[in-house]
Scaffold this motif. Sequence first.
Motif, mmCIF file in Angstrom:
data_model
loop_
_atom_site.group_PDB
_atom_site.id
_atom_site.type_symbol
_atom_site.label_atom_id
_atom_site.label_comp_id
_atom_site.label_asym_id
_atom_site.label_seq_id
_atom_site.Cartn_x
_atom_site.Cartn_y
_atom_site.Cartn_z
ATOM 1 N N GLN A 1 12.250 -27.100 2.106
ATOM 2 C CA GLN A 1 11.000 -27.488 2.768
ATOM 3 C C GLN A 1 10.504 -26.433 3.745
ATOM 4 O O GLN A 1 9.301 -26.232 3.889
ATOM 5 N N PHE A 2 11.418 -25.772 4.416
ATOM 6 C CA PHE A 2 11.029 -24.781 5.409
ATOM 7 C C PHE A 2 11.392 -23.384 4.893
ATOM 8 O O PHE A 2 10.881 -22.980 3.854
ATOM 9 N N ALA B 1 13.020 -23.698 10.959
ATOM 10 C CA ALA B 1 12.140 -24.848 10.733
ATOM 11 C C ALA B 1 11.175 -24.981 11.897
ATOM 12 O O ALA B 1 11.483 -24.603 13.028
ATOM 13 N N LYS C 1 7.014 -20.664 7.573
ATOM 14 C CA LYS C 1 6.484 -20.820 6.221
ATOM 15 C C LYS C 1 7.216 -21.929 5.478
ATOM 16 O O LYS C 1 8.433 -22.098 5.621
ATOM 17 N N ARG C 2 6.501 -22.663 4.689
ATOM 18 C CA ARG C 2 7.077 -23.732 3.881
ATOM 19 C C ARG C 2 7.527 -23.191 2.533
ATOM 20 O O ARG C 2 6.825 -22.422 1.881
ATOM 21 N N GLY C 3 8.749 -23.596 2.131
ATOM 22 C CA GLY C 3 9.265 -23.211 0.823
ATOM 23 C C GLY C 3 9.487 -21.719 0.684
ATOM 24 O O GLY C 3 9.301 -21.154 -0.390
ATOM 25 N N TYR C 4 9.941 -21.065 1.764
ATOM 26 C CA TYR C 4 10.043 -19.604 1.775
ATOM 27 C C TYR C 4 11.498 -19.153 1.841
ATOM 28 O O TYR C 4 12.326 -19.782 2.500
ATOM 29 N N ASP D 1 1.914 -26.147 10.028
ATOM 30 C CA ASP D 1 2.028 -27.382 9.256
ATOM 31 C C ASP D 1 2.882 -28.323 10.097
ATOM 32 O O ASP D 1 4.073 -28.106 10.296
ATOM 33 N N ARG E 1 3.820 -31.449 9.689
ATOM 34 C CA ARG E 1 4.531 -32.560 9.070
ATOM 35 C C ARG E 1 5.981 -32.617 9.565
ATOM 36 O O ARG E 1 6.655 -31.604 9.671
ATOM 37 N N TYR F 1 10.101 -33.753 9.583
ATOM 38 C CA TYR F 1 11.176 -33.727 8.598
ATOM 39 C C TYR F 1 11.796 -35.114 8.500
ATOM 40 O O TYR F 1 12.021 -35.789 9.509
#
Length: 924
Positions: free
Chosen positions: A584-585, A817, A822-825, A868, A870, A872
């Motif tokens: 996710q992070f 995180a 960045k997300r998904g990095y 972002d 959102r 966890y």
Amino acid sequence: MKHLFLLLLALPAFAQKTYTTLQVPGRADYCKIDSAGRSVLPSGRYVTPAGRSLRITSDPFGLALSPDGSKAVTLHDGVLTIIQTATQRAVRVPDYAGTIKSPLGGATFLGVAVAPDNRTVYLSNGDKGRVIVFDTERLVATDSISLDGNGYEDSFTSDLLLNGSELLALDRANFRLVRIDLATKRITASIPTGRQPFGLALSPDKKTAFVANVGLYAYPKVPGVTKTNKDTMALKFPPYAAHTKESRDGVEVEGRKIPGLGSPLADEAMSVWLVDLATNKVTAKLKTGVQIGEMIEEAEVVGGSSPNSVAVGSRFAYVSNATNDNISVIDYKTRKLAGTIPIKIDPKLDRYRGLMPFGLTLSKDEKTLYVALLAFNAVAVIDVPTRKVRDLIPTGWGPTRVRLSPDEKQLYVVSARGYGAGPNGGASFVKPPQGTYIGDIQLGLFQAYPTPTPPRKGGTLPSGSFSPSLTGRGWGRVLANTYQTVTLTDDGKNPLPVLPKTRTSPIKHIVYITKENRTYDEVLGQLETGRGDSTLARFGTGVTIKQRVSTSRGNAGRTTDQATDTVRITAADVMPNHTRVARQFAFSDNFYCDSDASIHGHHWMMGTIPNEWVEAQSASEGRFLPDSKAPGRRFPKTTGAIDPEDYNEIGGMWEALKRNKISFYNFGQANEYAGSVEEWTTTQFGAAQSVVFPMPEAVYGNTSRNFAGYNTNIPDQYRLKQFEEEFTAKWLGKSKQALPQLLTVMLPNDHGAGPRPDFGYPYLHSYMADNDLAVGRILHFLSRTPYWKNMLVIITEDDPQGGVDHVDAHRSLLMLAGPYVKRGYVSHTHANFGSILKIIYNILGVGYVNQYDLTASLLQDFFTDKPDFRPYDAVLPDARVFDPQQAMKPYKLPFDWRKIQKGPEMDDRADQRADHYRQQNDGY
């Protein structure tokens, strides 16, 4: 006017600026060993040892040459190596095949000397308090000499040397110099020294002995503590901070008068003592280097100089002060200090510490001094008349000792970690004879190099401002191995500034979570976006858990016990939150711990470079004996903290934050000192003290008194309860304070321990699952607080020693995180602890502390300027592996998953309701 307004809108909010940074040369490389080229270390630095190199057992902290120069003998942890210098052929004692027995019984420390017959060697037997006499031709021990007796006990043999028909040996347990008559094997004198005598040297005329003492304090036992009551009577928290009035004079704590440690400037503390061998009297006690309490460039000195090794000429003696990166000069005819030789390498580096001078040797003409720079992977060649560095010689990782051949044509150097570790597992890995544990697979290095020729008369010396070149030799190569100058343009968008104090980051709060002992592959090796080996991911998802079970089997009337691996659980998700956070992070597949084990890791993580005392102790066996009459047996050797003997000159991260007035708070770091008591009931701080050790002053007042640091008997779920309660009370409750800019949090249970089914840990994997849930919970909690919108969470390990990895045994976990991550990095930039500290310092506006911070890679690729927010969502691990309710049962506390999922109670509803109506009634 309208056009002017539009023009102003078009202008960038932050004018682009160009900055010069220093970063390691290997920031695009993964760790590797290339003995014919350049090897990439966990730090991202290169090593390219000059001359001929031979890989030997790890951690050679003792080195001696035979008088004829034909042999070199190195001393390691329970091992000695005999090297033929002409052929560079080596014999390891004991050998891996088990045909050559060890004479040492696993105990060694520093000292080795070769007799005039070129075959008999005298070896420090360290913890056993003896000197072993060994025949290097027959490969057998011929004698053993004990230092105990005449009122002394529990001796610990340190450095030693031959003096004609006698042997001089240091006993670091009893703070003395011992003289032994070799004909009778009897002790003829015991001469008091300073604390923890470490290095020993002798004047050419054999009249004066020099003892370098690296101890700072003599640590007393906590009053009232006995062997039988220590579980209840040990101090629940350190009684005072180091170098304070309380630590000098003592204090009353927990109803007891705790004795003080005295002054850190005492003659016995970090000093060099001169002994007249004709009278056995101490003739001088000299304080070398920079002293605690002095000011250097507006920073207070908190670390002693750590004088560790001495080289002696006809009038002057030279002492390496590891902490200060300099050499003290002693005029021993007048018994006074005669100046200092600063080891200046490069104007870009010189204001920062990071060389750690250790072993040294002096040429016969006394014009050249060779100094092993433990933390700089080089030998400094110092021109004595001008007191300037003349050259640098590239070495392996962590040079410890340097010697000149009798004809002075060759220079011999040993390095503790050689080329590094390399992989210790994986599909294509072939197990070497030394084994796969990080401390075994990582071999040391013996290096032979033609002695550098000094410049001709009238020639000029290097200025230290050379341009690094990968193809260059000497000075230029060492600098090129250490850093590159990187020019970067900062457009003001990346949340991680290029340098500290250049601009403000949107990240206002950093939570630095540190864990214990895992490699990358065993946790994240299954992630398809990273460079992993899924076959090693024993703590990943869908794994099979096996347990070794002893079985009895009859055979021809005899019963034998055998151990077999039995499958207990299949398709288990052991650490699902780690995988989830990484996906996710952002995570790194190119992050390495600089450390081999916890004793190094807890220094590096907190911005402190381990000095020669830390490194030598970590590579030796030593019994901690709090009830001994020998004061040195209560020696400082922390595994999860930092001792006063270990402090760097101006400290590390804690001290830097305090100097820069950055608010911080510590949950659980700096808690595990030598001899600590760690039971499942030791929940206040995780470890109680039976011997008085102080905490660093900068962090003492900023540390939670109710958070259990390292102690695997305590569930990480209990720590999360402590953390959430204190966080809520301090920073979310009715009388909330401002959240500090940095929080450090220790979650140590992925260290692992033996199965404890009654406490909820039926497998080793259970500790991993406990830790995984704690990581998930803390992110779940933090991401539901109002601070999340400006928060960064850093998650890493203190060391990788518990596992295996197909890239390098030092490769470990780094996950970031937060909204600005960045997300998904996945980051492929080479990173280490210095890179993490550079994130912290750059964001919070803290100047770099040492050369490792200064030259670390800059991890801007992790960040985005488009947040972002959102939160966890934590997930539960496999209930078959770990039941959190069972783990909390001994404490009679519930595990309420629904309440945990709900997140923090940021405000008391009754208080908010009352405040609402009060405002209404007051007409707001």
